[in-house]
Design a protein around this motif. Structure first.
Motif, PDB file in Angstrom:
ATOM      1  N   LEU A   1      -6.972   5.523 -13.930  1.00 29.50           N
ATOM      2  CA  LEU A   1      -7.990   6.253 -13.175  1.00 29.50           C
ATOM      3  C   LEU A   1      -7.511   6.720 -11.807  1.00 29.50           C
ATOM      4  O   LEU A   1      -7.841   7.823 -11.352  1.00 29.50           O
ATOM      5  N   LEU A   2      -6.710   5.910 -11.135  1.00 26.02           N
ATOM      6  CA  LEU A   2      -6.271   6.267  -9.783  1.00 26.02           C
ATOM      7  C   LEU A   2      -5.335   7.473  -9.771  1.00 26.02           C
ATOM      8  O   LEU A   2      -5.159   8.099  -8.726  1.00 26.02           O
ATOM      9  N   HIS A   3      -4.757   7.818 -10.927  1.00 22.00           N
ATOM     10  CA  HIS A   3      -3.922   9.019 -10.985  1.00 22.00           C
ATOM     11  C   HIS A   3      -4.749  10.298 -10.912  1.00 22.00           C
ATOM     12  O   HIS A   3      -4.195  11.385 -10.720  1.00 22.00           O
ATOM     13  N   LEU A   4      -6.069  10.173 -11.053  1.00 25.74           N
ATOM     14  CA  LEU A   4      -6.921  11.356 -11.137  1.00 25.74           C
ATOM     15  C   LEU A   4      -7.735  11.597  -9.872  1.00 25.74           C
ATOM     16  O   LEU A   4      -8.604  12.470  -9.861  1.00 25.74           O
ATOM     17  N   VAL A   5      -7.448  10.866  -8.804  1.00 28.58           N
ATOM     18  CA  VAL A   5      -8.253  10.999  -7.585  1.00 28.58           C
ATOM     19  C   VAL A   5      -7.386  11.467  -6.422  1.00 28.58           C
ATOM     20  O   VAL A   5      -6.165  11.312  -6.425  1.00 28.58           O
ATOM     21  N   GLY A   6      -8.048  12.046  -5.439  1.00 29.12           N
ATOM     22  CA  GLY A   6      -7.368  12.406  -4.194  1.00 29.12           C
ATOM     23  C   GLY A   6      -6.628  13.731  -4.266  1.00 29.12           C
ATOM     24  O   GLY A   6      -6.494  14.355  -5.318  1.00 29.12           O
ATOM     25  N   LYS A   7      -6.135  14.150  -3.109  1.00 28.47           N
ATOM     26  CA  LYS A   7      -5.480  15.454  -2.995  1.00 28.47           C
ATOM     27  C   LYS A   7      -4.160  15.517  -3.742  1.00 28.47           C
ATOM     28  O   LYS A   7      -3.664  16.604  -4.057  1.00 28.47           O
ATOM     29  N   ASN A   8      -3.555  14.367  -4.013  1.00 29.69           N
ATOM     30  CA  ASN A   8      -2.309  14.324  -4.782  1.00 29.69           C
ATOM     31  C   ASN A   8      -2.524  13.854  -6.208  1.00 29.69           C
ATOM     32  O   ASN A   8      -1.566  13.509  -6.903  1.00 29.69           O
ATOM     33  N   GLY A   9      -3.785  13.837  -6.645  1.00 29.21           N
ATOM     34  CA  GLY A   9      -4.092  13.411  -7.999  1.00 29.21           C
ATOM     35  C   GLY A   9      -3.710  14.469  -9.020  1.00 29.21           C
ATOM     36  O   GLY A   9      -3.532  15.651  -8.711  1.00 29.21           O
ATOM     37  N   VAL A  10      -3.611  14.048 -10.267  1.00 34.30           N
ATOM     38  CA  VAL A  10      -3.179  14.942 -11.336  1.00 34.30           C
ATOM     39  C   VAL A  10      -4.068  16.179 -11.481  1.00 34.30           C
ATOM     40  O   VAL A  10      -3.545  17.288 -11.650  1.00 34.30           O
TER      41      VAL A  10
ATOM     42  N   GLY B   1       0.812  -1.208   0.000  1.00 33.76           N
ATOM     43  CA  GLY B   1       0.000   0.000   0.000  1.00 33.76           C
ATOM     44  C   GLY B   1       0.846   1.259   0.000  1.00 33.76           C
ATOM     45  O   GLY B   1       0.586   2.203  -0.751  1.00 33.76           O
ATOM     46  N   LYS B   2       1.874   1.282   0.838  1.00 27.06           N
ATOM     47  CA  LYS B   2       2.759   2.450   0.892  1.00 27.06           C
ATOM     48  C   LYS B   2       3.513   2.628  -0.418  1.00 27.06           C
ATOM     49  O   LYS B   2       3.682   3.745  -0.909  1.00 27.06           O
ATOM     50  N   PHE B   3       3.973   1.525  -1.000  1.00 28.52           N
ATOM     51  CA  PHE B   3       4.699   1.607  -2.263  1.00 28.52           C
ATOM     52  C   PHE B   3       3.787   2.129  -3.368  1.00 28.52           C
ATOM     53  O   PHE B   3       4.187   2.999  -4.159  1.00 28.52           O
ATOM     54  N   THR B   4       2.562   1.618  -3.420  1.00 28.66           N
ATOM     55  CA  THR B   4       1.613   2.079  -4.433  1.00 28.66           C
ATOM     56  C   THR B   4       1.344   3.567  -4.279  1.00 28.66           C
ATOM     57  O   THR B   4       1.372   4.327  -5.261  1.00 28.66           O
ATOM     58  N   ARG B   5       1.090   3.997  -3.059  1.00 28.87           N
ATOM     59  CA  ARG B   5       0.758   5.402  -2.818  1.00 28.87           C
ATOM     60  C   ARG B   5       1.952   6.328  -3.081  1.00 28.87           C
ATOM     61  O   ARG B   5       1.828   7.331  -3.797  1.00 28.87           O
ATOM     62  N   GLU B   6       3.095   5.995  -2.496  1.00 26.60           N
ATOM     63  CA  GLU B   6       4.227   6.927  -2.499  1.00 26.60           C
ATOM     64  C   GLU B   6       5.027   6.903  -3.797  1.00 26.60           C
ATOM     65  O   GLU B   6       5.540   7.946  -4.223  1.00 26.60           O
ATOM     66  N   VAL B   7       5.150   5.719  -4.404  1.00 31.46           N
ATOM     67  CA  VAL B   7       5.987   5.596  -5.599  1.00 31.46           C
ATOM     68  C   VAL B   7       5.141   5.535  -6.868  1.00 31.46           C
ATOM     69  O   VAL B   7       5.340   6.330  -7.795  1.00 31.46           O
ATOM     70  N   LEU B   8       4.192   4.609  -6.924  1.00 31.90           N
ATOM     71  CA  LEU B   8       3.439   4.425  -8.161  1.00 31.90           C
ATOM     72  C   LEU B   8       2.452   5.553  -8.426  1.00 31.90           C
ATOM     73  O   LEU B   8       2.060   5.777  -9.590  1.00 31.90           O
ATOM     74  N   MET B   9       2.029   6.270  -7.375  1.00 29.90           N
ATOM     75  CA  MET B   9       1.090   7.373  -7.561  1.00 29.90           C
ATOM     76  C   MET B   9       1.759   8.731  -7.357  1.00 29.90           C
ATOM     77  O   MET B   9       2.012   9.461  -8.308  1.00 29.90           O
ATOM     78  N   VAL B  10       2.073   9.086  -6.117  1.00 31.95           N
ATOM     79  CA  VAL B  10       2.542  10.439  -5.815  1.00 31.95           C
ATOM     80  C   VAL B  10       3.794  10.797  -6.609  1.00 31.95           C
ATOM     81  O   VAL B  10       3.887  11.877  -7.207  1.00 31.95           O
ATOM     82  N   GLU B  11       4.761   9.906  -6.648  1.00 36.79           N
ATOM     83  CA  GLU B  11       6.019  10.209  -7.334  1.00 36.79           C
ATOM     84  C   GLU B  11       5.819  10.414  -8.834  1.00 36.79           C
ATOM     85  O   GLU B  11       6.517  11.218  -9.463  1.00 36.79           O
ATOM     86  N   ARG B  12       4.882   9.715  -9.416  1.00 33.76           N
ATOM     87  CA  ARG B  12       4.653   9.822 -10.852  1.00 33.76           C
ATOM     88  C   ARG B  12       3.700  10.955 -11.220  1.00 33.76           C
ATOM     89  O   ARG B  12       3.766  11.496 -12.334  1.00 33.76           O
ATOM     90  N   ASN B  13       2.790  11.314 -10.317  1.00 29.94           N
ATOM     91  CA  ASN B  13       1.764  12.298 -10.661  1.00 29.94           C
ATOM     92  C   ASN B  13       2.349  13.673 -10.969  1.00 29.94           C
ATOM     93  O   ASN B  13       1.865  14.373 -11.864  1.00 29.94           O
ATOM     94  N   GLY B  14       3.381  14.084 -10.218  1.00 28.24           N
ATOM     95  CA  GLY B  14       3.969  15.394 -10.461  1.00 28.24           C
ATOM     96  C   GLY B  14       4.552  15.535 -11.856  1.00 28.24           C
ATOM     97  O   GLY B  14       4.213  16.479 -12.592  1.00 28.24           O
ATOM     98  N   PRO B  15       5.435  14.624 -12.276  1.00 31.46           N
ATOM     99  CA  PRO B  15       5.951  14.697 -13.646  1.00 31.46           C
ATOM    100  C   PRO B  15       4.864  14.590 -14.713  1.00 31.46           C
ATOM    101  O   PRO B  15       4.943  15.240 -15.757  1.00 31.46           O
ATOM    102  N   MET B  16       3.823  13.762 -14.470  1.00 27.47           N
ATOM    103  CA  MET B  16       2.714  13.693 -15.422  1.00 27.47           C
ATOM    104  C   MET B  16       2.053  15.058 -15.557  1.00 27.47           C
ATOM    105  O   MET B  16       1.767  15.526 -16.670  1.00 27.47           O
ATOM    106  N   ALA B  17       1.791  15.709 -14.414  1.00 29.81           N
ATOM    107  CA  ALA B  17       1.144  17.020 -14.437  1.00 29.81           C
ATOM    108  C   ALA B  17       1.998  18.028 -15.199  1.00 29.81           C
ATOM    109  O   ALA B  17       1.480  18.826 -15.990  1.00 29.81           O
ATOM    110  N   ASP B  18       3.303  18.003 -14.980  1.00 29.01           N
ATOM    111  CA  ASP B  18       4.203  18.928 -15.683  1.00 29.01           C
ATOM    112  C   ASP B  18       4.104  18.736 -17.196  1.00 29.01           C
ATOM    113  O   ASP B  18       4.066  19.714 -17.967  1.00 29.01           O
TER     114      ASP B  18
END
Length: 296
Positions: free
Chosen positions: A272-281, A237-254
């Motif tokens: 789809l999960l990249h588009l949800v939550g406070k750290n979503g794209v 869960g931590k790996f998914t949240r911190e690496v697969l989502m949060v770490e990737r979302n910033g560069p995607m947004a850029d």
């Protein structure tokens, strides 16, 4: 005169109802100056009845000069195979499942067989790849086929149109290499947790919830999934949240900000999960100064 009016009204109502019923995933309109971009949330496995796509995303694809995906999974199968060998396979089977302490190996082999996976066939796979494989097994049990994934369908539409180029927001080497960063012992723990969740039925319930949220464009259900991900402090869960989502979302947004600044009518499609939550794209795009409107 009343009958034609009623027929027209009913036809318009039926058309609106059909469009509403066909909404899937999440669709956002992103604006920068005079340019507009459509941002669409996908799932990486699907069913035949997902297609054709909802009219608004279909129209957006018809007008798009560019389709940006996380990856174009059909771009170069040979290159993908080489990258899998590089990041997802142990050099020898002795470093994989057969080399584990006997008690742990036997527990894992028993659990894998319960899920229809023969341990001898996957002995050289790194545990993270087994976790991904198990996710595909669960999706198949629910009737979803990776070959019918929405991103793959969009790529096929773009290529068949002859006028929409396909670009990638990430590289296969980067994306697969992320999994390889997890310490191997953590990977084995993540595999054990995944197998336990599959035996309890939790893994299937959560997969079903995500697919159902996609199929009905259910914003409340998606936020529940995001909340669960934010609170999941297991190794996986931590790996998914911190690496697969949060770490990737910033560069995607850029990259999305850069794309909408230089081009009109592009379509971006990501999981789809990249588009949800406070750290979503979408939230990251707003923080970067572009206008983001949710269509559904």
């Amino acid at each position: 005169m009343r009958r034609p009016i009623i027929v027209v009204f009913f036809s318009l109502f039926l058309m609106a109802f059909q469009a509403l019923a066909a909404e899937r995933g999440a669709l956002f309109k992103v604006s920068s100056g005079a340019n507009v971009l459509h941002l669409y949330g996908t799932v990486h496995a699907g069913r035949p009845d997902f297609y054709p796509l909802e009219p608004r995303i279909g129209a957006a694809m018809g007008a798009a000069p560019t389709l940006a995906l996380e990856l174009d999974s059909n771009a170069d199968p040979a290159a993908m195979g080489a990258i899998i060998m590089k990041h997802a396979m142990f050099p020898t089977a002795a470093e994989g499942l057969p080399g584990l302490p006997e008690a742990r190996r036997q527990r894992l082999e028993t659990s894998l067989r319960k899920q229809g996976i023969e341990p001898a066939a996957v002995g050289q796979m790194k545990p993270w790849l087994l976790v991904v494989t198990l996710a595909m097994v669960d999706a198949a049990k629910l009737g979803y086929d990776p070959k019918l994934g929405v991103d793959a369908h969009l790529a096929s539409l773009a290529k068949s149109s002859g006028k929409t180029r396909v670009i990638e927001l990430e590289s296969m080497d980067y994306q697969i290499g992320l999994f390889n960063r997890m310490p191997v012992d953590d990977q084995w723990t993540m595999l054990e947790d995944t197998l336990a969740d599959m035996e309890s039925g939790r893994h299937t319930r959560e997969a079903r919830e995500l697919f159902a949220a996609y199929e009905s464009a259910d914003q409340a259900a998606l936020e529940r999934v995001a909340k669960r991900l934010e609170e999941d402090n297991t190794v996986g869960g931590k790996f998914t949240r911190e690496v697969l989502m949060v770490e990737r979302n910033g560069p995607m947004a850029d990259k999305i900000v850069s794309l909408v600044a230089r081009e009109n009518n592009a379509v971006v499609a990501v999981g789809l999960l990249h588009l949800v939550g406070k750290n979503g794209v979408p939230e990251l795009l707003r923080k970067r100064g572009v206008k983001v409107e949710r269509v559904y």
